[in-house]
Motif scaffolding. Structure first.
Motif, short mmCIF file in Angstrom:
data_model
loop_
_atom_site.label_atom_id
_atom_site.label_comp_id
_atom_site.label_asym_id
_atom_site.label_seq_id
_atom_site.Cartn_x
_atom_site.Cartn_y
_atom_site.Cartn_z
N GLY A 296 35.22 66.05 32.98
CA GLY A 296 34.44 67.23 32.65
C GLY A 296 34.36 68.20 33.80
O GLY A 296 34.86 67.92 34.90
N GLU A 297 33.74 69.36 33.52
CA GLU A 297 33.57 70.40 34.53
C GLU A 297 32.18 70.27 35.16
O GLU A 297 31.19 70.64 34.52
N GLY A 298 32.10 69.72 36.34
CA GLY A 298 30.79 69.58 36.99
C GLY A 298 30.02 68.37 36.51
O GLY A 298 29.56 67.55 37.28
N MET B 104 37.07 72.28 38.20
CA MET B 104 35.94 71.78 38.99
C MET B 104 35.73 70.29 38.71
O MET B 104 35.59 69.90 37.56
N PRO B 105 35.73 69.46 39.77
CA PRO B 105 35.52 68.02 39.54
C PRO B 105 34.07 67.73 39.19
O PRO B 105 33.21 68.60 39.29
N ILE B 106 33.84 66.49 38.77
CA ILE B 106 32.47 66.10 38.46
C ILE B 106 31.64 66.05 39.74
O ILE B 106 32.08 65.52 40.76
N ASP B 107 30.46 66.66 39.67
CA ASP B 107 29.58 66.74 40.83
C ASP B 107 28.43 65.76 40.64
O ASP B 107 27.74 65.81 39.61
N THR C 272 25.35 66.01 37.96
CA THR C 272 25.29 64.95 36.94
C THR C 272 23.92 64.27 36.96
O THR C 272 23.30 64.06 35.91
N ASP D 47 31.73 65.27 30.19
CA ASP D 47 31.60 65.82 28.84
C ASP D 47 30.61 65.01 28.00
O ASP D 47 29.88 65.57 27.18
#
Lengths: 398, 104
Positions: free
Chosen positions: A88-90, A1-4, A8, A93
């Motif tokens: 990171g996931e969503g 899952m890309p960064i949203d 964020t 990190d």
């Protein structure tokens, strides 16, 4: 899952909200102590925040979220945030690191309750560093970092065991090692500034939305549910405590906000697993149970007078069990006791009992060691003039 | 008439008040004050460095009473506010020229 970007943005705001809870705790406690200790009480919360802010990025985060070692603690692979980057996931990190950092700092701030009016600042700094390393980091690992409790399937949405049981029972252990304040039970030690306490409670209630809704780590429907149940539990807890104390005398505003915090504490582990009706029951029961714990503490003459134990410890313990009772699969994917899932309740019970025993015993040992090595308590004359003057050279009177 | 002016430890105020209550003396004015006595406050040691905290918080209790009550009140306060440590306080008896009610 890309960064949203939505997730964020949401978690950045939640992190900032949770940060405000730490000085909020300081103000909450500050108003409850005699005037000569207000600055010290607020100051300890800020010191806790700074100490943990450094500890966490050096090695605390790694101990909590590093590769699992025996279900007990994380390895040092992420020390100095080595390998923790912008991806990171969503959410990035690094944002997860700082979101968890504000939780750890708040937890140490709650423990200051146990040292009110008598703890030496230098000893507190050493105690805080040891405590967050040896108590908080393992508990965070157990619940969220892949430790034994999460492997068993224990539910702790936003830190009922990690934050509240640990700080509540830790505060009790610290208070027992320190001993009661001089004159406790003999002289009046009434709260000296209720409006400051109410302001602190307001910041806590406000920040708790970030604490619980943010623990979903995404701007989604579960976060919305967590936000709603957090507020209803707080309101139910405040009204229940106020009602109970009204029967015994006047409905004090201090009791009202204490009940609100009891409700917030109890809904914390459950926020992502229970529905709105359950949150009213959980909040109201928390208000009554924590108020009873406070009355018991007073009858026993224990000087844990800002009641981290009665509210966070007992409320956190109840909340952990309540999560196992009221969880409903349509919200968090797991059913609780009232929907026939006995196993979940037993897992919650085990998790809460182990967290309680570990936090109490290890805090007691840490406090004893710090006391033996450098002395945990201020001199009698320093306690008499108050910690504001003796520890900081500042005064509300000046 | 006399005014009894007692400067005592804040934590002893409740004891003094209840002892005065028992003896039937109720009317009083209480003020938070700060001050120092012959010891010039309290000395604290920080790593060999001496820090003097003067102007310690106290309370001042004032009562205007008939002449014959003044000594009795002094004794009650002395007993109730006693700890035996330096800084227990001071009590003064001051002559009063007159006393008027605001209401009547």
């Amino acid at each position: 899952m890309p960064i949203d970007s939505g997730d964020t943005a949401f978690i950045i705001i939640c992190t900032a909200l949770v940060m405000l809870m730490t000085p909020g705790v300081g103000l909450f406690y500050g108003g409850m102590v005699p005037k000569k200790n207000i600055i010290s009480m607020i100051g300890l919360a800020f010191v806790a925040f700074a100490v943990v802010s450094i500890q966490w990025v050096l090695f605390g985060y790694s101990l909590a979220f590093g590769p699992d070692i025996g279900g007990f603690i994380g390895g040092l692979d992420y020390a100095l945030l080595n390998g923790v980057g912008l991806g990171g996931e969503g959410i990035p990190d690094l944002l997860f690191v700082v979101f968890q950092l504000v939780f750890a700092a708040l937890t140490v701030a709650i423990i200051t309750s146990g040292g009110a009016g008598r703890i030496k600042l230098s000893a507190f700094i050493v105690f805080a560093l040891l405590w967050t390393t040896l108590v908080y980091d393992p508990l965070a690992h157990w619940a969220w970092g892949g430790g034994w409790a999460s492997q068993l399937g224990a539910l702790d949405f936003a830190g009922g065991t990690v934050v509240h049981i640990s700080s509540g029972f830790g505060a009790l252990a610290l208070a027992l090692v320190l001993g009661a304040r001089k004159g406790f039970g003999k002289y009046a030690m009434e709260p000296s500034n209720i409006p400051i306490t109410l302001l602190g409670a307001a910041l806590l209630w406000f920040g708790w939305f970030g604490f619980n809704a943010g623990s979903e780590l995404a701007a989604d429907a579960i976060a919305a549910n967590a936000f709603l149940v957090t507020n209803t539990a707080a309101a139910a807890g405040a009204l229940a405590w106020m009602g109970a104390s009204w029967i015994n005398g006047k409905p004090s505003t201090l009791g009202f906000v204490s009940g609100g915090i009891a409700g917030l504490v109890a809904i914390t582990p459950a926020a992502g697993f229970v529905d709105m009706p359950a949150s009213i029951v959980i909040g109201a029961l928390a208000g009554l149970i924590c108020y009873s714990a406070l009355l018991w503490r007073q009858r026993k003459g224990l000087d844990e007078s800002l009641d981290a134990w009665a509210i966070h410890g007992v409320g956190g313990f109840f909340g952990a069990l309540a999560t196992g009772i009221f969880a409903v699969a349509v919200i968090g994917g797991v059913d609780g006791l009232i929907y026939g899932n006995v196993d979940q309740f037993l897992i919650q019970l085990l998790d809460a009992v182990v967290a309680m025993a570990y936090a109490f015993v290890v805090t007691f040992v840490i406090a004893k060691i710090v006391d033996l090595v450098m002395g945990l308590r201020v001199e009698e004359t320093e306690e008499y003039v108050g910690l504001d003057l003796s520890q900081h050279g500042e005064s509300m009177d000046a | 008439m006399k005014k009894v002016e007692a400067i005592i430890r804040p934590e002893k105020l409740e004891d003094a008040k209840s002892a005065l209550d028992e003896a039937g003396y109720y009317a009083m004015t209480v003020t938070d004050v700060r001050g120092r006595g012959a010891q010039r406050g309290i000395s604290l040691q920080f790593r060999g460095k001496k820090v003097n905290v003067d102007l310690i918080p106290k309370v001042k209790l004032e009562m205007v009473v008939e002449d014959e009550s003044a000594e009795k009140i002094v004794k009650i306060i002395q007993k109730a506010a006693f700890t035996g440590e330096a800084g227990d306080g001071k009590i003064f008896i001051i002559p009063v020229d007159g006393a008027y009610q605001v209401r009547t």
